[in-house]
Design a protein around this motif. Structure first.
Motif, PDB file in Angstrom:
ATOM      1  N   SER A 181       5.089   8.211   8.605  1.00 17.49           N
ATOM      2  CA  SER A 181       5.777   8.445   7.334  1.00 17.49           C
ATOM      3  C   SER A 181       6.843   9.516   7.495  1.00 17.49           C
ATOM      4  O   SER A 181       6.866  10.277   8.469  1.00 17.49           O
ATOM      5  CB  SER A 181       4.771   8.863   6.257  1.00 17.49           C
ATOM      6  OG  SER A 181       4.322  10.188   6.486  1.00 17.49           O
ATOM      7  N   TYR A 215      -0.415   6.553  10.073  1.00 18.75           N
ATOM      8  CA  TYR A 215      -1.297   5.523   9.515  1.00 18.75           C
ATOM      9  C   TYR A 215      -1.464   4.417  10.553  1.00 18.75           C
ATOM     10  O   TYR A 215      -0.498   4.069  11.261  1.00 18.75           O
ATOM     11  CB  TYR A 215      -0.712   4.944   8.228  1.00 18.75           C
ATOM     12  CG  TYR A 215      -0.514   5.955   7.126  1.00 18.75           C
ATOM     13  CD1 TYR A 215      -1.455   6.102   6.110  1.00 18.75           C
ATOM     14  CD2 TYR A 215       0.616   6.770   7.103  1.00 18.75           C
ATOM     15  CE1 TYR A 215      -1.271   7.039   5.100  1.00 18.75           C
ATOM     16  CE2 TYR A 215       0.798   7.705   6.107  1.00 18.75           C
ATOM     17  CZ  TYR A 215      -0.146   7.832   5.107  1.00 18.75           C
ATOM     18  OH  TYR A 215       0.027   8.763   4.113  1.00 18.75           O
ATOM     19  N   ARG A 238       2.800   1.962  -3.472  1.00 23.02           N
ATOM     20  CA  ARG A 238       1.835   2.336  -4.508  1.00 23.02           C
ATOM     21  C   ARG A 238       1.424   3.788  -4.376  1.00 23.02           C
ATOM     22  O   ARG A 238       1.096   4.437  -5.375  1.00 23.02           O
ATOM     23  CB  ARG A 238       0.612   1.427  -4.428  1.00 23.02           C
ATOM     24  CG  ARG A 238       0.843   0.055  -5.061  1.00 23.02           C
ATOM     25  CD  ARG A 238      -0.460  -0.721  -5.223  1.00 23.02           C
ATOM     26  NE  ARG A 238      -0.977  -1.214  -3.968  1.00 23.02           N
ATOM     27  CZ  ARG A 238      -2.017  -0.713  -3.309  1.00 23.02           C
ATOM     28  NH1 ARG A 238      -2.658   0.341  -3.813  1.00 23.02           N
ATOM     29  NH2 ARG A 238      -2.422  -1.220  -2.170  1.00 23.02           N
ATOM     30  N   CYS A 239       1.435   4.298  -3.162  1.00 21.26           N
ATOM     31  CA  CYS A 239       1.028   5.685  -2.921  1.00 21.26           C
ATOM     32  C   CYS A 239       2.222   6.628  -2.772  1.00 21.26           C
ATOM     33  O   CYS A 239       2.034   7.809  -2.452  1.00 21.26           O
ATOM     34  CB  CYS A 239       0.150   5.760  -1.672  1.00 21.26           C
ATOM     35  SG  CYS A 239      -1.367   4.787  -1.756  1.00 21.26           S
ATOM     36  N   GLY A 240       3.428   6.114  -2.975  1.00 22.15           N
ATOM     37  CA  GLY A 240       4.612   6.956  -2.849  1.00 22.15           C
ATOM     38  C   GLY A 240       4.891   7.395  -1.431  1.00 22.15           C
ATOM     39  O   GLY A 240       5.382   8.509  -1.201  1.00 22.15           O
ATOM     40  N   ILE A 241       4.614   6.529  -0.447  1.00 20.10           N
ATOM     41  CA  ILE A 241       4.783   6.858   0.972  1.00 20.10           C
ATOM     42  C   ILE A 241       5.985   6.101   1.522  1.00 20.10           C
ATOM     43  O   ILE A 241       6.119   4.894   1.320  1.00 20.10           O
ATOM     44  CB  ILE A 241       3.522   6.488   1.771  1.00 20.10           C
ATOM     45  CG1 ILE A 241       2.313   7.264   1.234  1.00 20.10           C
ATOM     46  CG2 ILE A 241       3.725   6.768   3.257  1.00 20.10           C
ATOM     47  CD1 ILE A 241       0.988   6.804   1.801  1.00 20.10           C
ATOM     48  N   MET A 250       0.827  -1.206   0.000  1.00 21.50           N
ATOM     49  CA  MET A 250       0.000   0.000   0.000  1.00 21.50           C
ATOM     50  C   MET A 250       0.867   1.264   0.000  1.00 21.50           C
ATOM     51  O   MET A 250       0.548   2.259  -0.671  1.00 21.50           O
ATOM     52  CB  MET A 250      -0.926  -0.018   1.217  1.00 21.50           C
ATOM     53  CG  MET A 250      -1.734   1.251   1.425  1.00 21.50           C
ATOM     54  SD  MET A 250      -0.919   2.382   2.568  1.00 21.50           S
ATOM     55  CE  MET A 250      -2.097   3.710   2.653  1.00 21.50           C
ATOM     56  N   PHE A 251       1.989   1.249   0.715  1.00 26.27           N
ATOM     57  CA  PHE A 251       2.829   2.438   0.827  1.00 26.27           C
ATOM     58  C   PHE A 251       3.587   2.754  -0.460  1.00 26.27           C
ATOM     59  O   PHE A 251       3.552   3.896  -0.930  1.00 26.27           O
ATOM     60  CB  PHE A 251       3.780   2.293   2.016  1.00 26.27           C
ATOM     61  CG  PHE A 251       3.083   2.316   3.352  1.00 26.27           C
ATOM     62  CD1 PHE A 251       2.324   3.404   3.739  1.00 26.27           C
ATOM     63  CD2 PHE A 251       3.178   1.241   4.213  1.00 26.27           C
ATOM     64  CE1 PHE A 251       1.678   3.443   4.961  1.00 26.27           C
ATOM     65  CE2 PHE A 251       2.536   1.254   5.439  1.00 26.27           C
ATOM     66  CZ  PHE A 251       1.779   2.360   5.820  1.00 26.27           C
ATOM     67  N   THR A 287      -3.673  15.267   9.875  1.00 25.52           N
ATOM     68  CA  THR A 287      -3.054  15.659   8.613  1.00 25.52           C
ATOM     69  C   THR A 287      -2.564  17.102   8.618  1.00 25.52           C
ATOM     70  O   THR A 287      -1.668  17.461   7.855  1.00 25.52           O
ATOM     71  CB  THR A 287      -4.040  15.471   7.452  1.00 25.52           C
ATOM     72  OG1 THR A 287      -5.266  16.169   7.757  1.00 25.52           O
ATOM     73  CG2 THR A 287      -4.349  13.992   7.243  1.00 25.52           C
ATOM     74  N   ARG A 325      -4.400   2.932   7.244  1.00 24.68           N
ATOM     75  CA  ARG A 325      -5.299   4.028   6.865  1.00 24.68           C
ATOM     76  C   ARG A 325      -4.821   5.320   7.522  1.00 24.68           C
ATOM     77  O   ARG A 325      -4.421   5.326   8.696  1.00 24.68           O
ATOM     78  CB  ARG A 325      -6.717   3.699   7.302  1.00 24.68           C
ATOM     79  CG  ARG A 325      -7.754   4.795   7.037  1.00 24.68           C
ATOM     80  CD  ARG A 325      -9.099   4.376   7.558  1.00 24.68           C
ATOM     81  NE  ARG A 325     -10.073   5.460   7.550  1.00 24.68           N
ATOM     82  CZ  ARG A 325     -11.292   5.396   8.103  1.00 24.68           C
ATOM     83  NH1 ARG A 325     -11.685   4.263   8.685  1.00 24.68           N
ATOM     84  NH2 ARG A 325     -12.098   6.423   8.060  1.00 24.68           N
TER      85      ARG A 325
END
Length: 816
Positions: free
Chosen positions: A193, A199, A174-177, A171-172, A227, A221
């Motif tokens: 992160s 998350y 794929r999202c650039g995290i 998941m990370f 944020t 999540r």
């Protein structure tokens, strides 16, 4: 030697035979080696020299793939280790860079996990073969890998399946995290992160995930309430989570059963992060946080604050009024001195450890503040596990005989690890029970074992080794008693075991029970100063050049098409591969068959190649067809291109018109003595006079009609050739208009608008090509197996293997 020695048997162990075999394998060709091994010794395939090397080891080192295949066919075990370093044939093939041999060994079942004397697998050797400047750091872009029983969805893989080895949490990436810290607990996990976002995943009962609900999250999540803050550290325990922002503020959420959240009023739980606000923290910036099941720890530069259930781990006595819970942060007075500056803090369920900048280490447990060590300088991380709580403070959640012995680990910046156990009296440096020395960069601690990450990116699990008992009767009298006593008391023996699939690690974590684990690995691209860039393909340019330079007199082309007076030399293989029409023309029994036009074979051209005559096809359009077949594009698809003039064949139409005109001639006067031309001219003038005044002069159209558009003509020709890739790029305007009318998408168009040829991606306007939306086709890959009957040249390698090829492809790609 051409024959087997008389004294040689299948159990031969002759060292001389082994040396002779190794000499031949090193110097001979593969055919010579196989012949020698078959005739020289009955046991040639398993003989070993004085270093334990056999023919498989040497073949892998020298890259003799055919010999390895031959040995496998003979049933030789290629997983045997040598005596020198414990390497197998796979180790040697990888170390010497013979990838083909390594693939052969893996294909035939070689074990990738066999370790040598230093604990390295074949894959470890690959990872260690890197430049000296490549150093893995926690600040690098990272990838998160987790493994364990995953009963409570804490691994973040989207399922409840257990993982027996580290697997990427996709998941990370794929999202650039990129993750920089992770905390694993029994029911949930927390990830921080590098950009400061938090998350969580796992069971959400009590609000421990911070999403405003109590739902279970199978994958990490984002905690949206945080944020707007840049977070610098996270801590968590069984039922709650603690977050520290870069501004020094603390947020907590989850169950508040033991008042460990530090929020007033102390509600039972909080589903979203709430800031910890207390008078004791006013005007102070929190530098770090830690959490145990029953309490939370905050610390500033000069003070430590604790809150939660006071079972002896908070650092102060019970409240005289019998209050068992501390609901807001309270300073530990035992650590409040002007010379004390806090640098590190760690907490377990039953203990708290604090480290000062002067190297003093304090343990808070059993209502006491114990000093464990002094002058332990340059520490970068400390962890504590175990501890015993006063069960009387909460008999429902604590047992009278519960708790575990306290164990404390400290890591300094030199990579050394120190430990303290409640059963000992002093700090000890850890000594590794392993084949080589390792230097640690990070570690994790749980009730059963330890996890270590080395400065080389390797991973190890460690266990406490039982202390050796030295008997006065058996000890070596050559060693003094003082040395034995020093060795026995100063060092703590830790047994290490290599963790597989970990090669670029920079961080590690474990839950308190040792059931689930996580490791951060540096991104493989992070060590590259310059990311390699693959040069752009010259495939199209190569075949475009081949088409432009083809000539009737060369020896590369093998077919010629004659359209009128113009000849087009070409190459059968390229045409047959890209066009079904030409494939049928060249490969079918009847070469004269054609589906749409008159085409027939007519002898040979100047070079002796077959010549085909095509009728009713414009040479200009056919040149576009050839250009597309060779390069997957053509000038008609280029914006701004002005198509060449295309003359339609009208010979038959002109002949019919002349015959019709002669039939309409009427002889109203005497034609005797007049020429045929004068009679025809007089009739033409009369006909023109009758029509004069009745016909309106035609209007000049600025746009080209659909029938005469070169784009439309090329589309129709491409369809007839069966070239769907080219014809699909053009859509007839009449179909678009009809669809628009039937669905009411646009108002009716007038006559001049209908004359504009609107194409899907391409328009022909004012004599030029206008590309609106560029589309690309699917270029078929060339293969020697495709149209093998059209191969016209054969290449032979040094070992005698033959490769049927096509001269046109070799000339285009290699310039032969």
């Amino acid at each position: 030697m051409d024959v087997v020695w008389p004294e040689c048997t299948t159990r031969c162990r002759s060292l001389q035979h082994a040396l002779d075999v190794i000499s031949v394998v090193t110097r001979g060709s593969e055919q010579q080696i196989k012949a020698f091994l078959s005739s020289y010794c009955c046991n040639a395939t398993t003989l070993k020299d004085d270093l334990g090397r056999n023919v498989g080891h040497i073949s892998a080192s020298c890259g003799k793939k055919a010999v390895l295949d031959w040995l496998v066919a003979k049933g030789v075990d290629l997983s045997v280790k040598d005596k020198e370093s414990g390497w197998t044939a796979l180790h040697r093939s990888v170390f010497y860079g013979h990838i083909d041999c390594a693939l052969t060994l893996l294909k035939h079942g070689s074990n990738f996990h066999i370790q040598d004397k230093d604990g390295f697998t074949a894959l470890d050797l690959i990872m260690k073969d890197r430049p000296s400047y490549v150093v893995f750091q926690a600040s690098d872009p990272t990838e998160l890998y987790t493994w364990g029983n995953n009963i409570n969805f804490t691994l973040g893989h989207g399922n409840q399946q257990s993982k027996h080895h580290p697997e990427l949490v996709d998941m990370f990436p794929r999202c650039g995290i990129y993750i920089k810290q992770m905390v694993l607990c029994k029911f949930h996990s927390v990830f921080l992160s590098q950009k400061g976002q938090v998350y969580t995943c796992g069971h959400g009962q009590g609000g421990r995930l911070g999403h405003g609900d109590e739902l279970t999250c199978l994958v990490p999540r984002l905690v949206e309430s945080l944020t707007t803050h840049s977070c610098s550290q996270v801590a968590a325990a069984k039922d709650h989570t603690v977050v520290l922002t870069e501004d020094g503020y603390v947020y907590t959420f989850g169950l508040n059963t033991f008042h460990q959240l530090g929020i007033l009023p102390p509600l039972s739980n909080y589903n979203v992060p709430r800031q910890v606000q207390a008078k004791t923290l006013k005007g102070k910036s929190v530098m770090g946080v830690a959490a145990g099941r029953f309490h939370t720890v905050l610390w500033t530069k000069d003070a430590v604050y604790t809150m939660g259930l006071n079972g002896g781990q908070l650092g102060y006595l019970l409240d005289p009024n019998g209050e068992k819970h501390v609901s807001c942060p309270r300073q530990v007075s035992a650590l409040h001195h002007k010379d004390i500056n806090i640098s590190l803090v760690s907490a377990s369920d039953g203990a708290t450890v604090c480290v000062t900048e002067r190297g003093d280490i304090y343990l808070l447990t059993e209502y006491q503040c114990k000093k464990l060590a002094s002058k332990q300088l340059n520490l970068k991380k400390v962890l504590v596990s175990g501890g015993v709580l006063d069960y009387k403070t909460d008999p429902q959640n604590l047992k009278e005989s519960g708790g575990q012995p306290v164990r404390f680990l400290a890591l300094d910046r030199a990579g050394r690890v120190f430990c303290w156990k409640s059963t000992s009296t002093s700090m000890k440096q850890c000594r590794w029970v392993y084949g080589r020395q390792v230097f640690v960069s990070d570690f994790a601690l749980n009730k059963n074992e330890m996890l270590f990450i080395t400065q080389d990116g390797e991973g190890f699990s460690g266990k406490w080794m039982p202390e050796k008992k030295f008997s006065p009767d058996k000890k070596d009298h050559s060693v003094s008693d003082s040395v034995l006593s020093d060795t026995h008391n100063v060092y703590e023996r830790i047994g290490l075991q290599k963790l597989t699939f970990i090669h670029r690690a920079v961080g590690v974590a474990s839950d308190p029970n040792g059931c689930n684990f996580a490791v951060l690995q540096s991104d493989p691209k992070s060590s590259l100063f310059e990311i390699p860039v693959v040069s752009s393909s010259i495939f199209v340019e190569a075949f475009e050049k081949l088409l432009k330079e083809v000539d009737e007199m060369d020896s590369i082309h093998d077919v010629t098409f004659l359209l009128g007076s113009q000849a087009f030399p070409a190459h059968r293989y390229i045409l047959a591969l890209k066009c079904d029409f030409f494939r049928k023309l060249f490969l079918s029994a009847d070469s004269n068959q054609a589906d749409f036009t008159a085409i027939y074979q007519s002898g040979e051209d100047s070079a002796g190649c077959d010549m085909f005559v095509m009728e009713k096809v414009s040479p200009v359009l056919f040149s576009y067809i050839l250009q597309f077949l060779y390069t997957d594009t053509c000038d008609m698809l280029v914006h701004g291109h002005k198509p060449r003039c295309i003359q339609k064949e009208k010979t038959e139409e002109n002949q019919d018109a002349v015959i019709s005109d002669f039939q309409k001639i009427s002889f109203h006067e005497d034609v005797k003595g007049k020429s045929a031309y004068e009679v025809y001219r007089n009739n033409q003038i009369c006909a023109d006079n009758k029509k004069k005044g009745k016909m309106k002069p035609p209007k000049k159209s600025k746009c080209v009609s659909e029938e005469s558009s070169p784009v439309n003509m090329l589309q129709n020709l491409a369809k007839k050739f069966g070239m769907s890739t080219l014809s699909a790029r053009f859509v007839n305007v009449s179909l678009l208009v009809a669809a628009a009318y039937t669905h009411g998408l646009c108002p009716p168009m007038n006559g001049s608008e209908k004359r504009i040829l609107r194409l899907d991606g391409v328009r022909y306007e004012n004599g030029t090509i206008n590309v609106i939306a560029k589309k690309s086709g699917n270029w078929p890959k060339f293969s020697m197996n495709e149209c093998s009957s059209l191969c016209d040249v054969t290449l032979r390698s040094e070992d005698g293997k033959e490769f049927p090829c096509h001269k046109c492809v070799l000339c285009a790609r290699l310039g032969l």
